[in-house]
Design a protein around this motif. Structure first.
Motif, mmCIF file in Angstrom:
data_model
loop_
_atom_site.group_PDB
_atom_site.id
_atom_site.type_symbol
_atom_site.label_atom_id
_atom_site.label_comp_id
_atom_site.label_asym_id
_atom_site.label_seq_id
_atom_site.Cartn_x
_atom_site.Cartn_y
_atom_site.Cartn_z
ATOM 1 N N ILE A 37 0.846 -1.180 0.000
ATOM 2 C CA ILE A 37 0.000 0.000 0.000
ATOM 3 C C ILE A 37 0.888 1.240 0.000
ATOM 4 O O ILE A 37 1.853 1.324 0.761
ATOM 5 C CB ILE A 37 -0.980 0.006 1.199
ATOM 6 C CG1 ILE A 37 -1.923 1.207 1.106
ATOM 7 C CG2 ILE A 37 -0.247 -0.022 2.529
ATOM 8 C CD1 ILE A 37 -3.134 1.095 1.995
ATOM 9 N N GLN A 38 0.575 2.158 -0.891
ATOM 10 C CA GLN A 38 1.344 3.388 -1.022
ATOM 11 C C GLN A 38 0.755 4.437 -0.093
ATOM 12 O O GLN A 38 -0.412 4.818 -0.235
ATOM 13 C CB GLN A 38 1.303 3.880 -2.465
ATOM 14 C CG GLN A 38 2.320 4.945 -2.786
ATOM 15 C CD GLN A 38 3.729 4.384 -2.882
ATOM 16 O OE1 GLN A 38 3.930 3.267 -3.348
ATOM 17 N NE2 GLN A 38 4.698 5.171 -2.437
ATOM 18 N N PHE A 39 1.535 4.885 0.874
ATOM 19 C CA PHE A 39 1.044 5.892 1.813
ATOM 20 C C PHE A 39 1.109 7.265 1.158
ATOM 21 O O PHE A 39 2.152 7.663 0.624
ATOM 22 C CB PHE A 39 1.873 5.864 3.088
ATOM 23 C CG PHE A 39 1.421 4.833 4.080
ATOM 24 C CD1 PHE A 39 1.003 5.200 5.352
ATOM 25 C CD2 PHE A 39 1.394 3.483 3.738
ATOM 26 C CE1 PHE A 39 0.578 4.248 6.261
ATOM 27 C CE2 PHE A 39 0.971 2.530 4.631
ATOM 28 C CZ PHE A 39 0.556 2.908 5.912
ATOM 29 N N THR A 40 0.005 7.974 1.215
ATOM 30 C CA THR A 40 -0.110 9.299 0.616
ATOM 31 C C THR A 40 -0.828 10.216 1.598
ATOM 32 O O THR A 40 -1.499 9.749 2.530
ATOM 33 C CB THR A 40 -0.909 9.250 -0.703
ATOM 34 O OG1 THR A 40 -2.194 8.644 -0.462
ATOM 35 C CG2 THR A 40 -0.165 8.439 -1.755
ATOM 36 N N PRO A 41 -0.729 11.543 1.433
ATOM 37 C CA PRO A 41 -1.376 12.467 2.375
ATOM 38 C C PRO A 41 -2.897 12.325 2.450
ATOM 39 O O PRO A 41 -3.494 12.690 3.464
ATOM 40 C CB PRO A 41 -0.981 13.848 1.826
ATOM 41 C CG PRO A 41 0.301 13.612 1.107
ATOM 42 C CD PRO A 41 0.151 12.254 0.497
ATOM 43 N N ASP A 42 -3.531 11.799 1.393
ATOM 44 C CA ASP A 42 -4.990 11.685 1.404
ATOM 45 C C ASP A 42 -5.477 10.300 1.830
ATOM 46 O O ASP A 42 -6.673 9.998 1.749
ATOM 47 C CB ASP A 42 -5.565 12.032 0.035
ATOM 48 C CG ASP A 42 -5.055 11.116 -1.078
ATOM 49 O OD1 ASP A 42 -4.061 10.386 -0.835
ATOM 50 O OD2 ASP A 42 -5.630 11.134 -2.176
ATOM 51 N N LEU A 43 -4.585 9.450 2.305
ATOM 52 C CA LEU A 43 -4.966 8.115 2.758
ATOM 53 C C LEU A 43 -5.801 8.214 4.032
ATOM 54 O O LEU A 43 -5.574 9.096 4.869
ATOM 55 C CB LEU A 43 -3.720 7.277 3.013
ATOM 56 C CG LEU A 43 -3.877 5.758 3.035
ATOM 57 C CD1 LEU A 43 -4.216 5.233 1.648
ATOM 58 C CD2 LEU A 43 -2.582 5.106 3.534
ATOM 59 N N LEU A 44 -6.773 7.318 4.188
ATOM 60 C CA LEU A 44 -7.638 7.300 5.371
ATOM 61 C C LEU A 44 -7.354 6.060 6.208
ATOM 62 O O LEU A 44 -6.933 5.024 5.673
ATOM 63 C CB LEU A 44 -9.113 7.310 4.957
ATOM 64 C CG LEU A 44 -9.595 8.536 4.167
ATOM 65 C CD1 LEU A 44 -11.037 8.326 3.724
ATOM 66 C CD2 LEU A 44 -9.468 9.792 5.011
ATOM 67 N N PRO A 45 -7.599 6.104 7.533
ATOM 68 C CA PRO A 45 -7.387 4.913 8.364
ATOM 69 C C PRO A 45 -8.164 3.702 7.881
ATOM 70 O O PRO A 45 -7.677 2.571 7.944
ATOM 71 C CB PRO A 45 -7.862 5.372 9.748
ATOM 72 C CG PRO A 45 -7.649 6.851 9.749
ATOM 73 C CD PRO A 45 -7.941 7.286 8.344
ATOM 74 N N SER A 46 -9.379 3.920 7.379
ATOM 75 C CA SER A 46 -10.193 2.797 6.893
ATOM 76 C C SER A 46 -9.574 2.138 5.663
ATOM 77 O O SER A 46 -9.868 0.971 5.367
ATOM 78 C CB SER A 46 -11.610 3.274 6.562
ATOM 79 O OG SER A 46 -11.585 4.301 5.586
ATOM 80 N N ASP A 47 -8.710 2.868 4.936
ATOM 81 C CA ASP A 47 -8.026 2.270 3.787
ATOM 82 C C ASP A 47 -7.045 1.194 4.232
ATOM 83 O O ASP A 47 -6.648 0.341 3.427
ATOM 84 C CB ASP A 47 -7.270 3.349 3.004
ATOM 85 C CG ASP A 47 -8.203 4.354 2.343
ATOM 86 O OD1 ASP A 47 -9.327 3.960 1.988
ATOM 87 O OD2 ASP A 47 -7.804 5.523 2.189
ATOM 88 N N LEU A 48 -6.638 1.226 5.496
ATOM 89 C CA LEU A 48 -5.752 0.207 6.047
ATOM 90 C C LEU A 48 -6.514 -0.864 6.812
ATOM 91 O O LEU A 48 -6.294 -2.057 6.644
ATOM 92 C CB LEU A 48 -4.728 0.856 6.990
ATOM 93 C CG LEU A 48 -3.712 1.825 6.407
ATOM 94 C CD1 LEU A 48 -2.863 2.405 7.522
ATOM 95 C CD2 LEU A 48 -2.829 1.106 5.420
ATOM 96 N N ILE A 49 -7.394 -0.417 7.690
ATOM 97 C CA ILE A 49 -8.068 -1.334 8.609
ATOM 98 C C ILE A 49 -9.207 -2.081 7.927
ATOM 99 O O ILE A 49 -9.398 -3.277 8.132
ATOM 100 C CB ILE A 49 -8.603 -0.547 9.817
ATOM 101 C CG1 ILE A 49 -7.450 0.100 10.587
ATOM 102 C CG2 ILE A 49 -9.412 -1.456 10.735
ATOM 103 C CD1 ILE A 49 -7.900 1.047 11.675
ATOM 104 N N GLY A 50 -9.969 -1.378 7.126
ATOM 105 C CA GLY A 50 -11.214 -1.907 6.583
ATOM 106 C C GLY A 50 -12.383 -1.147 7.176
ATOM 107 O O GLY A 50 -12.204 -0.252 8.011
ATOM 108 N N THR A 51 -13.575 -1.506 6.807
ATOM 109 C CA THR A 51 -14.743 -0.774 7.282
ATOM 110 C C THR A 51 -15.979 -1.643 7.260
ATOM 111 O O THR A 51 -16.023 -2.678 6.574
ATOM 112 C CB THR A 51 -14.973 0.481 6.409
ATOM 113 O OG1 THR A 51 -15.999 1.282 6.976
ATOM 114 C CG2 THR A 51 -15.336 0.094 4.988
ATOM 115 N N ASP A 52 -16.998 -1.237 8.029
ATOM 116 C CA ASP A 52 -18.295 -1.914 8.008
ATOM 117 C C ASP A 52 -19.124 -1.380 6.844
ATOM 118 O O ASP A 52 -19.260 -0.161 6.677
ATOM 119 C CB ASP A 52 -19.052 -1.681 9.322
ATOM 120 C CG ASP A 52 -18.481 -2.499 10.470
ATOM 121 O OD1 ASP A 52 -18.075 -3.641 10.217
ATOM 122 O OD2 ASP A 52 -18.443 -1.996 11.604
ATOM 123 N N ILE A 53 -19.651 -2.280 6.047
ATOM 124 C CA ILE A 53 -20.482 -1.914 4.898
ATOM 125 C C ILE A 53 -21.899 -2.419 5.138
ATOM 126 O O ILE A 53 -22.100 -3.584 5.512
ATOM 127 C CB ILE A 53 -19.913 -2.514 3.596
ATOM 128 C CG1 ILE A 53 -18.518 -1.958 3.325
ATOM 129 C CG2 ILE A 53 -20.825 -2.226 2.423
ATOM 130 C CD1 ILE A 53 -17.845 -2.565 2.122
#
Length: 318
Positions: A65-81
């Motif tokens: 995963i490429q870390f960028t300034p606009d990355l969100l925590p959910s982009d790493l952890i995942g999320t409830d859908i």
């Protein structure tokens, strides 16, 4: 299991990387110690290539995963859908649920995103909402970063730095190594480099880790390890310059890391027990990211490696 069983992994890395033996050894020590590795170096020094080569030599899921300034925590952890057809929420796992995660240029993202790694790295689990999800038994984060002085980078929080077992610094290759790099690049462009044929299984890796954990470490060396870490907190007991240079010392995680990595270093060397030189050889990679130097030290050009080398010369070996 013996150190020779790691030769396929070494060969896989050597087929992609020229030189950087200290860096390669740090990756293997970290792998055997069940820890996470922070890799720092200027752009173009094959940090990402080396990490990918290691991952390709291991059995397990790999994700970059490429870390960028606009990355969100959910982009790493995942999320409830929310699933309308079921009328309930369903968790969609993020990249952290892979066995090997390459966090490329981790210091390009702000602290809020970096903090998403804290629970995963320390406790091997992820909490989303009111539920906690365990991570795989084999889970390793290898993060690369450019020096802080580079444009568009952020300081990693001290709490996150402490969760990295080791920090490796990648330096420029020698002239001969750079000539070999040109040859390797030419071979790769012609498709002449060999492909990976074998991968180290997770069962083999866990067996190696058990052998490392069972390696003998004399109780007197426990005292030496604690003395080294204590000396970073009370440097005035050893040297006036050390006292001027250090603002904050290492945490107890450093003591644990020194014992674990010294065992791994001794096992890789084929030694039946841990000796003081094994501890000293891994000390820079374990302590350099856990120390906070004073502004006075920075003004004098004192680096953490200079501080650590002086410390190793002053703390008595039992």
């Amino acid at each position: 299991m013996t150190p020779a069983d790691l030769n396929p992994v070494r060969d896989q890395i050597a087929s992609r990387i020229i030189g950087q033996q200290k860096f390669v050894d740090s990756m293997l020590v970290c792998l055997l110690s069940d820890g996470h590795l922070l890799v720092e170096g200027l752009p173009g020094l094959a940090k990402t290539t080396a990490v990918k080569a290691l991952a390709e030599a291991l059995e397990g899921d790999f994700h970059r995963i490429q870390f960028t300034p606009d990355l969100l925590p959910s982009d790493l952890i995942g999320t409830d859908i929310y699933r309308h057809e079921k009328g309930e929420f369903e968790f969609r796992a993020g990249p952290l649920f892979h066995n090997v995660l390459l966090a490329d240029e981790v210091n390009r993202a702000p602290a809020k995103v970096q903090s998403a790694l804290l629970e995963a790295m320390a406790e091997r689990q992820i909490t989303v909402g009111q539920r906690t999800y365990p991570l795989p038994g084999f889970f390793m984060v290898l993060a690369t970063q450019n020096p802080i002085e580079q444009e568009g980078t952020y300081h990693l929080p001290e709490a996150q730095l402490d969760r990295f077992l080791m920090q490796a610094v990648v330096t420029y290759p020698t002239r001969d190594e750079e000539l070999r790099i040109l040859e390797l690049d030419s071979q790769q462009r012609k498709g002449q480099t060999p492909s990976t044929t074998t991968r180290l299984s997770q069962a083999e890796l866990f067996a190696m880790r058990r052998d490392v954990a069972n390696l003998y470490l004399d109780p007197r060396l426990h005292h030496y390890i604690v003395d080294l870490v204590q000396a970073t907190r009370i440097p005035r007991a050893y040297d006036a310059d050390l006292d001027r240079w250090c603002r904050f010392g290492a945490s107890p995680r450093a003591s644990i890391a020194l014992a674990r990595c010294a065992r791994a270093r001794a096992w890789l060397d084929g030694d039946p027990f841990v000796a003081p030189h094994h501890i000293q050889s891994v000390a820079p990679e374990i302590l350099r990211h856990r120390l906070l130097l004073t502004f006075e030290a920075e003004a004098e050009g004192v680096t953490t490696d200079i501080f650590i080398n002086r410390l190793l010369n002053l703390v008595a070996i039992p």
